[in-house]
Design a protein around this motif. Structure first.
Motif, PDB file in Angstrom:
ATOM      1  N   UNK A   1       0.835  -1.193   0.000  1.00  0.00           N
ATOM      2  CA  UNK A   1       0.000   0.000   0.000  1.00  0.00           C
ATOM      3  C   UNK A   1       0.875   1.250   0.000  1.00  0.00           C
ATOM      4  N   UNK A   2       0.640   2.155  -0.975  1.00  0.00           N
ATOM      5  CA  UNK A   2       1.436   3.388  -1.040  1.00  0.00           C
ATOM      6  C   UNK A   2       0.597   4.651  -0.877  1.00  0.00           C
ATOM      7  N   UNK A   3      -0.743   4.547  -0.985  1.00  0.00           N
ATOM      8  CA  UNK A   3      -1.608   5.709  -0.825  1.00  0.00           C
ATOM      9  C   UNK A   3      -2.798   5.317   0.029  1.00  0.00           C
ATOM     10  N   UNK A   4      -3.033   6.092   1.099  1.00  0.00           N
ATOM     11  CA  UNK A   4      -4.120   5.779   2.025  1.00  0.00           C
ATOM     12  C   UNK A   4      -4.831   7.071   2.405  1.00  0.00           C
ATOM     13  N   UNK A   5      -6.146   7.101   2.161  1.00  0.00           N
ATOM     14  CA  UNK A   5      -6.963   8.259   2.489  1.00  0.00           C
ATOM     15  C   UNK A   5      -7.947   7.882   3.597  1.00  0.00           C
TER      16      UNK A   5
END
Length: 439
Positions: free
Chosen positions: A255-259
């Protein structure tokens, strides 16, 4: 009964007869015997209507000027007359009828697609919409297998849709990689127990998942994310989380982007699981998550040092200068930083940001009322790489224009909302993270 009151004669079309004899290879055209009317009918012989003669009784009536049909009043006499007349035309010579060849039935049941390979059929199906593929899947077993091939379902947009139970399971089984469920409503249970047992060893191929503002229970969200272990980008904005949900998120090591902006239920334990496992995070958004000071302390000490985009806005009394100093020293690669509405941040943090983040390009400090605007204007010389500054309620319109005049590449107060980690930006409603998700 009129057909039994006629003397029937048949005539041969000689030219047609000769032509058919020449075209036939069996040479079975010689007929030496006479045929009855029934035998002719069995052979498919047509009577020449223009050569049909009239029976003597009919001729007599026409000569007398009486054209009405002859009617028998006595049934026995009628039957006797029928038998007598049928015996007169029982035997017919071969020269008095014509042959016709039987047409071969057209083979309309042959499947044209059966001559094509699966790859060629998939090439045709690639131009179909998802609705067309659903209809095509009902044609045959082969079409169903090809219509649900993974290559035809790489991306699905179900934004604002209402999904019944088991729907997400069937969608994942089609091999989708980009799935948009923004504002969708997922009915509980997410799938039945029987289907869950069949999916015990199943793992989806979803890489980009947008569930912003999705109406789904924490139990169903946990079950759904348990089958998503290949995520690279995930958005759960405004969803309700739990420790179990955070545990499933932590299983995605790539996982490289987490909102996680504006989520409910994010606490110290859940955030700790994510920070400990997701070491490849490059962008994270935890704005307005009501994190405690202990959770923020753990976050700045545990977040991966490779982080490049970070949104900590809305942590009103949880983030202070000391925590921000720890963060900037540990994560020197930060290029985007949003600390808007953090009321404990003072002017001293500006120098720390300028000294420890030499590559920062975007900085948002809107409504940080403890930052002196004069100090901000005097510190701008240290931000050599800064290209975007958002300081609403800190800098007026005139100061903003002066800064843009002094620094040609700088844009001041142009971004009203943060775009860090968010899947959809501006008017790009058909894509998430710049990847098309709609047909």
């Amino acid at each position: 009964m009129e057909k039994f009151l006629q003397e029937v004669y048949y005539e041969v079309d000689k030219d047609k007869m000769d032509e058919l004899k020449k075209s036939d290879n069996n040479n079975s055209w010689s007929v030496d015997h006479a045929l009855s009317f029934d035998e002719m009918k069995d052979l498919g012989v047509d009577v020449l209507p223009e050569k049909i003669g009239l029976l003597p009784e009919r001729k007599k009536r026409e000569r007398s000027g009486k054209n009405e049909d002859f009617i028998y009043n006595d049934l026995a006499a009628c039957e006797a007359r029928e038998y007598e007349e049928s015996q007169k035309c029982k035997l017919i010579k071969s020269e008095q009828f014509i042959y016709r060849q039987k047409l071969k039935a057209l083979n309309i049941s042959k499947d044209v697609f059966s001559t094509l390979s699966d790859e060629m059929v998939l090439g045709v199906f690639n131009y179909f919409s998802h609705e067309d593929l659903k209809v095509t899947a009902q044609v045959s077993r082969r079409f169903r297998r090809l219509a649900y091939d993974e290559s035809l379902w790489p991306r699905i947009d179900l934004a604002s849709k209402s999904l019944s139970s088991n729907s997400l399971a069937y969608i994942m089984k089609r091999g989708v990689k980009i799935l948009r469920l923004k504002e969708a409503k997922v009915h509980s249970p997410v799938w039945s127990k029987q289907l869950g047992l069949r999916m015990s060893d199943f793992s989806s191929k979803i890489e980009y998942l947008d569930m912003s503002y999705c109406l789904i229970s924490t139990e169903d969200l946990t079950i759904f994310l348990s089958k998503c272990e290949n995520l690279k980008k995930l958005s759960l904005e405004s969803c309700e989380l739990s420790v179990e949900v955070c545990s499933e998120i932590a299983k995605n090591r790539d996982l490289n982007t987490l909102n996680l902006a504006m989520v409910e239920g994010l606490d110290l334990k859940g955030l700790e699981l994510i920070c400990a496992s997701c070491k490849r995070l490059e962008s994270i958004n935890v704005a307005w998550t009501k994190l405690s000071k202990e959770a923020v302390n753990m976050f700045v000490d545990s977040i991966t040092s490779e982080i490049s985009s970070l949104n900590l806005s809305g942590l009103q009394y949880s983030l202070n200068d000391d925590q921000l100093a720890t963060l900037t020293k540990r994560c020197p690669n930060i290029k985007e930083l949003d600390i808007s509405d953090c009321l404990e941040i003072t002017s001293s943090s500006l120098s720390m940001i300028a000294d420890h983040l030499p590559n920062i390009k975007s900085l948002s400090i809107s409504r940080c009322y403890k930052i002196d605007p004069k100090v901000l204007l005097n510190t701008m010389e240290k931000f050599s790489s800064l290209r975007s500054l958002n300081a609403f309620r800190q800098i007026g319109n005139q100061e903003a224009r002066d800064l843009e005049t002094n620094y040609n590449l700088l844009r001041v107060n142009k971004e009203y909302f943060s775009t860090i980690s968010r899947p959809t930006v501006g008017l790009r409603r058909t894509s998430i993270w710049l990847v098309k998700c709609r047909e």
